[in-house]
Design a protein around this motif. Structure first.
Motif, short mmCIF file in Angstrom:
data_model
loop_
_atom_site.label_atom_id
_atom_site.label_comp_id
_atom_site.label_asym_id
_atom_site.label_seq_id
_atom_site.Cartn_x
_atom_site.Cartn_y
_atom_site.Cartn_z
N LEU B 238 0.84 -1.20 0.00
CA LEU B 238 0.00 0.00 0.00
C LEU B 238 0.87 1.25 0.00
N LYS B 239 1.95 1.22 0.81
CA LYS B 239 2.92 2.31 0.82
C LYS B 239 3.50 2.48 -0.59
N ASP B 241 2.10 1.78 -3.38
CA ASP B 241 1.10 2.46 -4.23
C ASP B 241 1.21 3.97 -4.05
N CYS B 242 1.39 4.43 -2.81
CA CYS B 242 1.49 5.87 -2.54
C CYS B 242 2.79 6.44 -3.11
N LEU B 243 3.88 5.72 -2.88
CA LEU B 243 5.18 6.20 -3.36
C LEU B 243 5.21 6.26 -4.88
N GLY B 244 4.42 5.40 -5.52
CA GLY B 244 4.38 5.38 -6.98
C GLY B 244 3.91 6.70 -7.56
N ASP B 259 3.11 3.87 -12.62
CA ASP B 259 1.82 3.22 -12.35
C ASP B 259 0.71 3.84 -13.20
N LEU B 260 0.78 5.19 -13.34
CA LEU B 260 -0.22 5.88 -14.16
C LEU B 260 -0.09 5.47 -15.62
N SER B 261 1.16 5.46 -16.10
CA SER B 261 1.40 5.09 -17.50
C SER B 261 0.86 3.71 -17.80
N GLU B 262 1.04 2.79 -16.85
CA GLU B 262 0.59 1.40 -17.05
C GLU B 262 -0.90 1.23 -16.77
N ALA B 265 -3.90 -0.89 -11.63
CA ALA B 265 -4.99 -0.82 -10.66
C ALA B 265 -4.42 -0.77 -9.25
N THR B 266 -3.80 0.38 -8.89
CA THR B 266 -3.31 0.50 -7.52
C THR B 266 -4.48 0.91 -6.62
#
Lengths: 353, 353
Positions: B238-239, B241-244, B259-262, B265-266
């Protein structure tokens, strides 16, 4: 023997069909794939080796059943990954695992290349999960009364066997990229011993070890049965090389001549190349790798293979190994299951050429 | 703690570097690949969980070392196969296994697509062989004095854990093909629990089971340590996901915004979508999937994620899990290794956002 084999196959199918392990796989499509090959049937030769070797060594067949099922699952995970590597489309008359998964993706609307990649990716995970399943089933031996020391040793040896089997597959892939002139018959035979022989050997030895509580695998019956199965496996592969060119298309299964089309380094082709006069070698090599062969082209190639003595050489080597396998078997006391194993050898090694 | 982690990492590297198992792999290129990831280093978090949990439960660290090394090899085979599936190029700053094998093929003169296929094929076999290696190393516990009943049970549970981990990977792949609107935060959290949590849980529980000779895994210390590691793993993800999105590019490792580019589903993105007014949702979805993001675009997205309360939700959930993990830990008696484990949790879970 075939009737007993059928009964054993049914028991293995029942055992694997009710095993809880695949339920751990998710999503549904992966779970179905994990179950698929092991429950497709097949001859169940490996389970027969385990159970009959156990009986021939004086053991109780019930106690070998987990090991038999484990060896079958182990065989199947290697098939799933081999089918990806060989890009094969069919396995036991149905689509291969990765093709089936690809087709599911296509039905769900995934386009061409992405569906192919999805099929391969999930087939990798399918085989991975089946490898774990095979180990899990073997370790269940401990629940059926096998001493845990024996189970630990069998499980450790299954891992070593797996590494050999994988090495056999890797050598097979690697050889397919090498110049035929740079591959020796001995290398090919060794590859057969790893790719097919290692699991056969493990199966028969495991049966004996369960019968004899032979954790070290050092009992003469264990050694004899393991050696028998290894030799039979290599003999079987040599026969397969011969059938690939001289077999009856209808009974052999795969198209006669496909080894030639693939320029496969079979012992038959390597012996032929080695024994042809240098002047004829290039001409023979040119005949390899055609997409198809007419009956007269096949006859011409067969004639060359016969004339060089390659066919006789490979047949003789197969017979030699088959005889050695039978000699190992008769070091065990006479019994119904020793007879069944002898009949299994005949069944495997006396296929029509 | 970091000094102790480094010392343990060195011992694991020494143990794996001298293990005879990879020598069974052939040809040379496969053997080298089998050794590669496990000997590349990495933090060795999983071995630390095994050994420190063993000590915290009152055991001898020497007796947990095989299990620690086994868990590390197990982790590495999953990385090899994941890297094929994700088509990743880099792992710990070096080419991934399949890329490295592809490059060897290219150096040997194999052309483009064929080299890529060779790389992937051999990487499949590499992971397969490492899976067997991991099992083999775990089973060696029996040689270091662990009761064979315990070893059998640990090995069986390693297989079940493997099925869960593979299911986590499969769910991850499957989710990446689904519409974000059809994925729930709970599903993602569960996927994290399977893909990362299952092995973490196994590691800590295995350490305790070795200390306590707890074959059934039912001792309160075993349960507490397993639960602690599982919760810590999910909190860590979960951390992540935030750091991403909010992490510092320099210290985080992977590019912020990937993560956004891909369109990954975080939990952060799913919470944001769920909480956005319907009218703004489509606009936000359109921002996803761009190949690159400018600093101002990233700031704009961060602002939305903050405004919806998604960031706070995910951070709170991570803190809740971290606190739960710490509560499990303090059910064990105070000890130096309990402190080390607490410091390991801090290290994992207090990364800068």
């Amino acid at each position: 023997m075939l009737e007993e084999l059928k009964q054993l196959a049914a028991r293995v199918t029942t055992l694997l069909g009710s095993d809880p392990f695949p339920a751990l796989a998710e999503p549904d499509i992966l779970r179905a794939a994990v179950r698929d090959y092991p429950l497709r049937g097949g001859k169940r030769l490996r389970p027969a080796l385990v159970v009959w070797a156990c009986c021939a060594a004086g053991g109780d067949p019930e106690k070998a059943l987990c090991a038999a099922a484990a060896c079958e699952v182990f065989h199947n995970w290697t098939l799933v990954h081999d089918d990806i590597i060989d890009a094969d489309d069919l396995r036991r008359n149905f689509p291969t695992c990765h093709r089936q998964l690809e087709q599911s993706a296509q039905r769900a609307g995934v386009a061409g290349a992405a569906a192919g990649k999805f099929g391969r990716d999930f087939a990798i995970l399918t085989g991975d999960c089946q490898q774990a399943w095979a180990n899990f089933v073997l370790l269940k031996l401990a629940d059926t009364g096998a001493p845990p020391e024996l189970v630990v040793q069998l499980a450790a040896d299954l891992q070593k066997m797996g590494a050999k089997l994988i090495a056999g597959e890797a050598l097979d892939v690697e050889m397919s990229r090498r110049d035929l002139a740079k591959i020796s018959v001995e290398e090919v035979e060794r590859m057969y011993a790893l790719k097919t022989g290692a699991l056969f050997e493990f199966c028969a030895a495991a049966g004996a070890r369960i019968a004899l509580n032979d954790a070290a695998g050092a009992h003469p019956f264990t050694r004899a049965l393991g050696k028998m199965a290894l030799e039979a496996a290599v003999a079987f592969q040599l026969k397969d090389d011969c059938l690939g060119l001289f077999g009856n298309q209808a009974t052999f299964g795969k198209p006669v001549g496909s080894d030639l089309s693939e320029r496969k380094a079979t012992t038959l082709i390597l012996h032929t190349l080695e024994r042809l006069p240098a002047a004829e070698r290039a001409g023979f090599e040119l005949k390899l790798g055609q997409p198809e062969y007419s009956p007269s082209e096949l006859d011409e190639i067969r004639e060359i293979v016969r004339r060089t003595g390659a066919l006789e050489l490979v047949r003789n080597r197969a017979s030699e190994l088959a005889a050695a396998a039978r000699r190992e078997l008769v070091t065990l006391p006479e019994s119904r299951h020793r007879t069944l194993l002898a009949e299994l050898l005949d069944y495997l090694l006396n296929r029509e050429v």
